[in-house]
Design a protein around this motif. Structure first.
Motif, mmCIF file in Angstrom:
data_model
loop_
_atom_site.group_PDB
_atom_site.id
_atom_site.type_symbol
_atom_site.label_atom_id
_atom_site.label_comp_id
_atom_site.label_asym_id
_atom_site.label_seq_id
_atom_site.Cartn_x
_atom_site.Cartn_y
_atom_site.Cartn_z
ATOM 1 N N LYS A 13 0.845 -1.210 0.000
ATOM 2 C CA LYS A 13 0.000 0.000 0.000
ATOM 3 C C LYS A 13 0.876 1.254 0.000
ATOM 4 O O LYS A 13 0.777 2.125 0.851
ATOM 5 N N MET A 14 1.747 1.315 -0.994
ATOM 6 C CA MET A 14 2.727 2.401 -1.093
ATOM 7 C C MET A 14 2.059 3.726 -1.447
ATOM 8 O O MET A 14 1.179 3.790 -2.295
ATOM 9 N N ASN A 15 2.507 4.773 -0.770
ATOM 10 C CA ASN A 15 2.116 6.147 -1.049
ATOM 11 C C ASN A 15 3.415 6.944 -1.086
ATOM 12 O O ASN A 15 4.032 7.185 -0.055
ATOM 13 N N TYR A 16 3.839 7.350 -2.284
ATOM 14 C CA TYR A 16 5.139 7.993 -2.480
ATOM 15 C C TYR A 16 4.928 9.409 -3.014
ATOM 16 O O TYR A 16 4.221 9.604 -3.999
ATOM 17 N N THR A 17 5.545 10.396 -2.370
ATOM 18 C CA THR A 17 5.452 11.785 -2.797
ATOM 19 C C THR A 17 6.849 12.334 -3.063
ATOM 20 O O THR A 17 7.726 12.232 -2.207
ATOM 21 N N ASP A 18 7.037 12.901 -4.262
ATOM 22 C CA ASP A 18 8.305 13.523 -4.639
ATOM 23 C C ASP A 18 8.083 15.028 -4.723
ATOM 24 O O ASP A 18 7.310 15.506 -5.545
ATOM 25 N N LYS A 19 8.770 15.757 -3.857
ATOM 26 C CA LYS A 19 8.644 17.214 -3.801
ATOM 27 C C LYS A 19 9.950 17.886 -4.204
ATOM 28 O O LYS A 19 10.191 19.030 -3.883
ATOM 29 N N SER A 20 10.793 17.160 -4.937
ATOM 30 C CA SER A 20 12.121 17.676 -5.251
ATOM 31 C C SER A 20 12.150 18.583 -6.474
ATOM 32 O O SER A 20 13.151 19.225 -6.737
ATOM 33 N N ARG A 21 11.073 18.664 -7.234
ATOM 34 C CA ARG A 21 11.053 19.464 -8.468
ATOM 35 C C ARG A 21 9.976 20.535 -8.421
ATOM 36 O O ARG A 21 9.339 20.747 -7.400
ATOM 37 N N LYS A 22 9.725 21.156 -9.580
ATOM 38 C CA LYS A 22 8.756 22.253 -9.664
ATOM 39 C C LYS A 22 7.375 21.811 -9.189
ATOM 40 O O LYS A 22 6.736 22.490 -8.409
ATOM 41 N N TYR A 23 6.902 20.676 -9.707
ATOM 42 C CA TYR A 23 5.585 20.175 -9.328
ATOM 43 C C TYR A 23 5.708 19.014 -8.364
ATOM 44 O O TYR A 23 6.514 18.106 -8.553
ATOM 45 N N LEU A 24 4.892 19.018 -7.341
ATOM 46 C CA LEU A 24 4.814 17.908 -6.401
ATOM 47 C C LEU A 24 4.097 16.763 -7.098
ATOM 48 O O LEU A 24 3.059 16.962 -7.730
ATOM 49 N N ALA A 25 4.659 15.552 -7.022
ATOM 50 C CA ALA A 25 4.064 14.379 -7.656
ATOM 51 C C ALA A 25 3.815 13.317 -6.593
ATOM 52 O O ALA A 25 4.686 13.031 -5.772
ATOM 53 N N ASN A 26 2.612 12.743 -6.614
ATOM 54 C CA ASN A 26 2.250 11.697 -5.663
ATOM 55 C C ASN A 26 1.852 10.447 -6.419
ATOM 56 O O ASN A 26 1.133 10.520 -7.409
ATOM 57 N N MET A 27 2.344 9.294 -5.954
ATOM 58 C CA MET A 27 2.026 8.015 -6.559
ATOM 59 C C MET A 27 1.529 7.063 -5.486
ATOM 60 O O MET A 27 2.149 6.965 -4.427
ATOM 61 N N GLN A 28 0.430 6.384 -5.769
ATOM 62 C CA GLN A 28 -0.104 5.395 -4.840
ATOM 63 C C GLN A 28 -0.292 4.089 -5.592
ATOM 64 O O GLN A 28 -0.692 4.092 -6.761
ATOM 65 N N SER A 29 0.003 2.967 -4.914
ATOM 66 C CA SER A 29 -0.141 1.656 -5.538
ATOM 67 C C SER A 29 -0.351 0.591 -4.471
ATOM 68 O O SER A 29 -0.142 0.841 -3.283
ATOM 69 N N ASN A 30 -0.752 -0.586 -4.919
ATOM 70 C CA ASN A 30 -0.932 -1.708 -3.993
ATOM 71 C C ASN A 30 0.386 -2.132 -3.367
ATOM 72 O O ASN A 30 0.436 -2.495 -2.199
ATOM 73 N N SER A 31 1.466 -2.105 -4.161
ATOM 74 C CA SER A 31 2.787 -2.447 -3.635
ATOM 75 C C SER A 31 3.844 -1.712 -4.442
ATOM 76 O O SER A 31 3.579 -1.220 -5.534
ATOM 77 N N GLY A 32 5.033 -1.644 -3.883
ATOM 78 C CA GLY A 32 6.106 -0.959 -4.577
ATOM 79 C C GLY A 32 7.469 -1.297 -4.010
ATOM 80 O O GLY A 32 7.582 -1.834 -2.904
#
Length: 158
Positions: A57-76
């Protein structure tokens, strides 16, 4: 006579090269630099190996660039700044761009998300369906195959 009746044991040794270092429930990882929080990853359970994290139940957020990107998945799996996502993936960017697929790979260094399977990408009422998506978050560029687009044209005011 004893040598004939008793055979020496043939003991085989196993080498465990991929042993988990620890496993934890309700996992949360913060990655910071001099500018502040750049990565947030959490999940229901996580296992840390020598070279990677596996997360349910992965929830990954990358805030290192201009736009914040969030990814969610069953596994990762998180390994070497690359996130491998599997199952019911929803990728959302803070400006409203979203895509959904079943398998994807996100490279944190290049901010490129790729998927080899079918996907649906949308922003507002605009929709794109296709195969083999390559999305560059930094350049805001999308490459794909077998694309079907529904796009709402905006009228210019004079």
């Amino acid at each position: 006579m004893i040598l004939f009746l008793f055979k020496p044991l043939d003991i085989t040794q196993q080498k465990f090269s991929d042993v988990p270092l620890f496993s934890i429930s309700y996992f949360r990882m913060h990655e910071l630099n001099s500018k502040g929080l750049i990565t947030l990853m959490n999940g229901d359970t996580a296992t840390k190996y020598k070279d990677r994290y596996t997360v349910e139940k992965m929830n990954y957020t990358d805030k290192s660039r201009k736009y914040l990107a969030n990814m969610q998945s069953n596994s990762g799996i998180y390994k070497d700044d690359i996130v491998y996502l599997d199952g019911d993936i929803v990728y959302t960017r803070e400006d409203g761009l979203t895509f959904e697929t079943q398998k994807a790979v996100y490279n944190k260094k290049t901010t490129i998300a790729t998927t080899d399977g079918d996907y649906v990408l949308y922003k507002g009422s605009n929709r794109v369906k296709g195969e083999e998506l390559k999305y560059n978050n930094s350049l805001e560029r999308v490459e794909s195959k077998n694309v079907v687009v529904k796009y709402q044209l905006e009228e210019r005011s004079r």
